[in-house]
Write a protein that holds these residues in place. Structure first.
Motif, PDB file in Angstrom:
ATOM      1  N   VAL A 150       0.424 -43.949 -38.019  1.00 52.07           N
ATOM      2  CA  VAL A 150       1.226 -44.931 -38.754  1.00 52.07           C
ATOM      3  C   VAL A 150       0.362 -46.140 -39.108  1.00 52.07           C
ATOM      4  O   VAL A 150       0.275 -46.551 -40.262  1.00 52.07           O
ATOM      5  N   LYS A 151      -0.272 -46.753 -38.126  1.00 51.63           N
ATOM      6  CA  LYS A 151      -1.271 -47.790 -38.357  1.00 51.63           C
ATOM      7  C   LYS A 151      -2.523 -47.422 -37.569  1.00 51.63           C
ATOM      8  O   LYS A 151      -2.458 -46.687 -36.583  1.00 51.63           O
ATOM      9  N   THR A 152      -3.659 -47.942 -38.003  1.00 50.59           N
ATOM     10  CA  THR A 152      -4.921 -47.592 -37.350  1.00 50.59           C
ATOM     11  C   THR A 152      -5.098 -48.413 -36.082  1.00 50.59           C
ATOM     12  O   THR A 152      -5.171 -49.642 -36.121  1.00 50.59           O
ATOM     13  N   SER A 153      -5.146 -47.717 -34.949  1.00 56.02           N
ATOM     14  CA  SER A 153      -5.314 -48.348 -33.643  1.00 56.02           C
ATOM     15  C   SER A 153      -6.645 -47.902 -33.045  1.00 56.02           C
ATOM     16  O   SER A 153      -7.054 -46.757 -33.219  1.00 56.02           O
ATOM     17  N   CYS A 154      -7.300 -48.807 -32.334  1.00 55.34           N
ATOM     18  CA  CYS A 154      -8.652 -48.524 -31.837  1.00 55.34           C
ATOM     19  C   CYS A 154      -8.740 -48.709 -30.329  1.00 55.34           C
ATOM     20  O   CYS A 154      -7.930 -49.417 -29.712  1.00 55.34           O
ATOM     21  N   ASP A 174      -2.799 -50.310 -29.250  1.00 57.39           N
ATOM     22  CA  ASP A 174      -1.887 -49.575 -30.129  1.00 57.39           C
ATOM     23  C   ASP A 174      -1.085 -50.581 -30.959  1.00 57.39           C
ATOM     24  O   ASP A 174      -0.247 -51.312 -30.422  1.00 57.39           O
ATOM     25  N   ILE A 175      -1.316 -50.621 -32.293  1.00 60.87           N
ATOM     26  CA  ILE A 175      -0.645 -51.613 -33.138  1.00 60.87           C
ATOM     27  C   ILE A 175       0.505 -51.008 -33.943  1.00 60.87           C
ATOM     28  O   ILE A 175       1.035 -51.640 -34.856  1.00 60.87           O
ATOM     29  N   ASN A 176       0.910 -49.793 -33.604  1.00 57.56           N
ATOM     30  CA  ASN A 176       2.072 -49.189 -34.254  1.00 57.56           C
ATOM     31  C   ASN A 176       3.333 -49.895 -33.763  1.00 57.56           C
ATOM     32  O   ASN A 176       3.689 -49.814 -32.585  1.00 57.56           O
ATOM     33  N   ASP A 177       4.029 -50.618 -34.669  1.00 59.16           N
ATOM     34  CA  ASP A 177       5.188 -51.407 -34.251  1.00 59.16           C
ATOM     35  C   ASP A 177       6.500 -50.636 -34.312  1.00 59.16           C
ATOM     36  O   ASP A 177       7.570 -51.210 -34.093  1.00 59.16           O
ATOM     37  N   PRO A 198       8.632 -48.931 -27.133  1.00 61.41           N
ATOM     38  CA  PRO A 198       9.297 -49.814 -28.093  1.00 61.41           C
ATOM     39  C   PRO A 198       8.432 -50.288 -29.254  1.00 61.41           C
ATOM     40  O   PRO A 198       8.948 -50.841 -30.218  1.00 61.41           O
ATOM     41  N   GLY A 199       7.118 -50.093 -29.214  1.00 63.02           N
ATOM     42  CA  GLY A 199       6.273 -50.560 -30.316  1.00 63.02           C
ATOM     43  C   GLY A 199       4.863 -50.853 -29.858  1.00 63.02           C
ATOM     44  O   GLY A 199       4.271 -50.102 -29.081  1.00 63.02           O
ATOM     45  N   LYS A 200       4.309 -51.966 -30.334  1.00 58.53           N
ATOM     46  CA  LYS A 200       2.922 -52.319 -30.029  1.00 58.53           C
ATOM     47  C   LYS A 200       2.694 -52.412 -28.524  1.00 58.53           C
ATOM     48  O   LYS A 200       3.560 -52.870 -27.777  1.00 58.53           O
ATOM     49  N   ASN A 201       1.507 -51.988 -28.111  1.00 60.57           N
ATOM     50  CA  ASN A 201       1.195 -52.033 -26.688  1.00 60.57           C
ATOM     51  C   ASN A 201      -0.314 -52.019 -26.481  1.00 60.57           C
ATOM     52  O   ASN A 201      -1.068 -51.642 -27.375  1.00 60.57           O
ATOM     53  N   SER A 202      -0.713 -52.416 -25.304  1.00 59.76           N
ATOM     54  CA  SER A 202      -2.112 -52.345 -24.885  1.00 59.76           C
ATOM     55  C   SER A 202      -2.173 -51.456 -23.653  1.00 59.76           C
ATOM     56  O   SER A 202      -1.366 -51.611 -22.732  1.00 59.76           O
ATOM     57  N   ARG A 203      -3.154 -50.524 -23.647  1.00 56.85           N
ATOM     58  CA  ARG A 203      -3.239 -49.559 -22.560  1.00 56.85           C
ATOM     59  C   ARG A 203      -4.584 -49.689 -21.852  1.00 56.85           C
ATOM     60  O   ARG A 203      -5.633 -49.780 -22.488  1.00 56.85           O
ATOM     61  N   ILE A 204      -4.516 -49.670 -20.543  1.00 53.73           N
ATOM     62  CA  ILE A 204      -5.718 -49.686 -19.709  1.00 53.73           C
ATOM     63  C   ILE A 204      -5.639 -48.494 -18.762  1.00 53.73           C
ATOM     64  O   ILE A 204      -4.601 -48.267 -18.120  1.00 53.73           O
ATOM     65  N   GLY A 205      -6.704 -47.720 -18.687  1.00 54.21           N
ATOM     66  CA  GLY A 205      -6.720 -46.559 -17.810  1.00 54.21           C
ATOM     67  C   GLY A 205      -7.943 -46.555 -16.915  1.00 54.21           C
ATOM     68  O   GLY A 205      -9.006 -47.064 -17.282  1.00 54.21           O
ATOM     69  N   PHE A 206      -7.768 -45.974 -15.743  1.00 53.59           N
ATOM     70  CA  PHE A 206      -8.887 -45.808 -14.817  1.00 53.59           C
ATOM     71  C   PHE A 206      -8.773 -44.424 -14.181  1.00 53.59           C
ATOM     72  O   PHE A 206      -7.674 -43.993 -13.799  1.00 53.59           O
ATOM     73  N   ASP A 207      -9.882 -43.724 -14.071  1.00 51.48           N
ATOM     74  CA  ASP A 207      -9.867 -42.426 -13.409  1.00 51.48           C
ATOM     75  C   ASP A 207     -11.128 -42.242 -12.575  1.00 51.48           C
ATOM     76  O   ASP A 207     -12.201 -42.752 -12.921  1.00 51.48           O
ATOM     77  N   ASP A 226       3.696 -55.374 -26.127  1.00 55.72           N
ATOM     78  CA  ASP A 226       3.432 -56.678 -26.742  1.00 55.72           C
ATOM     79  C   ASP A 226       4.714 -57.411 -27.126  1.00 55.72           C
ATOM     80  O   ASP A 226       4.770 -58.635 -27.073  1.00 55.72           O
ATOM     81  N   ASP A 227       5.750 -56.688 -27.560  1.00 54.44           N
ATOM     82  CA  ASP A 227       6.954 -57.319 -28.090  1.00 54.44           C
ATOM     83  C   ASP A 227       7.997 -57.633 -27.024  1.00 54.44           C
ATOM     84  O   ASP A 227       9.050 -58.193 -27.325  1.00 54.44           O
TER      85      ASP A 227
END
Length: 339
Positions: A150-154, A174-177, A198-207, A226-227
């Motif tokens: 939907v939108k470009t997320s990096c 993730d900037i998909n709202d 629900p929409g935009k979010n920031s993800r942090i992972g550790f393995d 984010d929202d």
């Protein structure tokens, strides 16, 4: 079926102009719902060496599905990517697979893939993306990607390993709202509903994974919305496996996952799930596996036993599932031909 056969013949003719042609053909029959499905994924690939050890390659594949319910039949792209690579870098653009993490069944880091542990085809849906992997040292790798959803997320990932194990740190913005799937829950039953964020979010992972006399691993994911102020989804899995040296080897595996949703320091949801697996090879060609998954809160238990055999390019899998009420038990047979 006629259309499927024509497409196979057409792609085989085109593949004569390319370096290689391969494919996967399968028949999936569910005796409980009386559903049958025939699928085929033909793959055409081409590669060319350019200047020393540099490689340029391309892959194209389509998925053809014919279902006994005609409305569920479809044709779609499965992979379409081009890549430039050498010993130090791997750059890929197009519809591709992006997957990481150590967990086998309860997977907190399946942000992008749709791998189903019950399915022996190893298929997963692809993403339209640009991905770069850099290898600065033999024990390190850096991933960078931009995903068109939907939108470009990096995002990006850093991996390294030493005598204490292998480590991975991952971030994705993730900037998909729009409401969309941000985490794929384990596919315990067919047609399992997706969980939408629900929409935009920031993800942090550790393995982390350690391989010694026993295998031990941890996968964790923190997703911050984010929202919605101070709201987050936390997912963590700890697991281990050990092979008992009896018969041809008896592999035991245990994973436990916690899923928690917090908002403004209040715990809104706290779920725990445990998966147990035992498997053993029978001779050189057969494999027997038993999996049981327990939901701690509802006390529901989902179990299945699978026998599979492989003969050169042909594989056969028989699976019987035992589910709690009101979900029916079912029996499936899958025949797979790889060429």
């Amino acid at each position: 079926m006629v259309i499927l056969c024509k497409c196979i013949i057409y792609i085989q003719c085109i593949s004569l102009l390319f370096a290689s042609f391969s494919g996967q053909l399968w028949l999936d029959t569910d005796f409980e719902s009386d559903l049958s499905m025939i699928g085929y994924i033909p793959t055409v690939s081409f590669e060319k060496k350019i200047q020393n050890d540099n490689l340029l390659d391309f892959e194209f594949s389509n998925k053809f599905i014919y279902n006994s319910k005609a409305e569920d039949s479809f044709t779609a792209r499965y992979r379409t990517w081009m890549r430039y690579s050498n010993d130090n870098i791997d750059v890929r653009l197009g519809l591709q697979k992006i997957s990481f993490g150590n967990s086998l069944i309860l997977r907190p880091l399946n942000w992008f893939d749709s791998i189903d542990f019950r399915n022996i085809t190893d298929q997963t849906e692809g993403l339209e993306a640009f991905r770069m992997q850099i290898f600065p040292e033999l024990n390190q790798s850096i991933w960078l990607w931009c995903v068109d959803d939907v939108k470009t997320s990096c995002g990006g990932r850093f991996e390294f390993f030493n005598n204490y194990g292998s480590f991975g740190i991952t971030y994705h913005n993730d900037i998909n709202d729009e409401a969309h799937e941000i985490f794929k829950i384990p596919q315990i039953i067919d047609n399992q509903p997706a969980i939408l964020g629900p929409g935009k979010n920031s993800r942090i992972g550790f393995d982390y994974r350690y391989d010694g006399n026993m295998g031990l691993w941890f996968d964790g994911s923190l997703i911050m919305f984010d929202d919605i102020d101070d709201s987050s989804l936390k997912i963590a899995t700890i697991g281990g496996d050990y092979t008992i040296p009896v018969y041809n080897g008896l592999l035991l595996m245990l994973e436990t996952m916690n899923v928690a949703i917090e908002s403004r320091d209040q715990l809104l949801l706290n779920l725990n799930t445990t998966a147990f697996m035992v498997s053993t090879p029978i001779g050189l060609l057969n494999d027997l596996m038993f999996v049981s998954i327990l939901d701690w809160e509802s006390r529901d238990k989902f179990s299945f036993i699978r026998w599979s055999t492989t003969l050169d390019y042909l594989s056969l899998s028989c699976m019987f599932s035992i589910n709690p009420d009101p979900i029916d038990d079912n029996f499936k047979i899958m025949l797979i031909y790889n060429h």
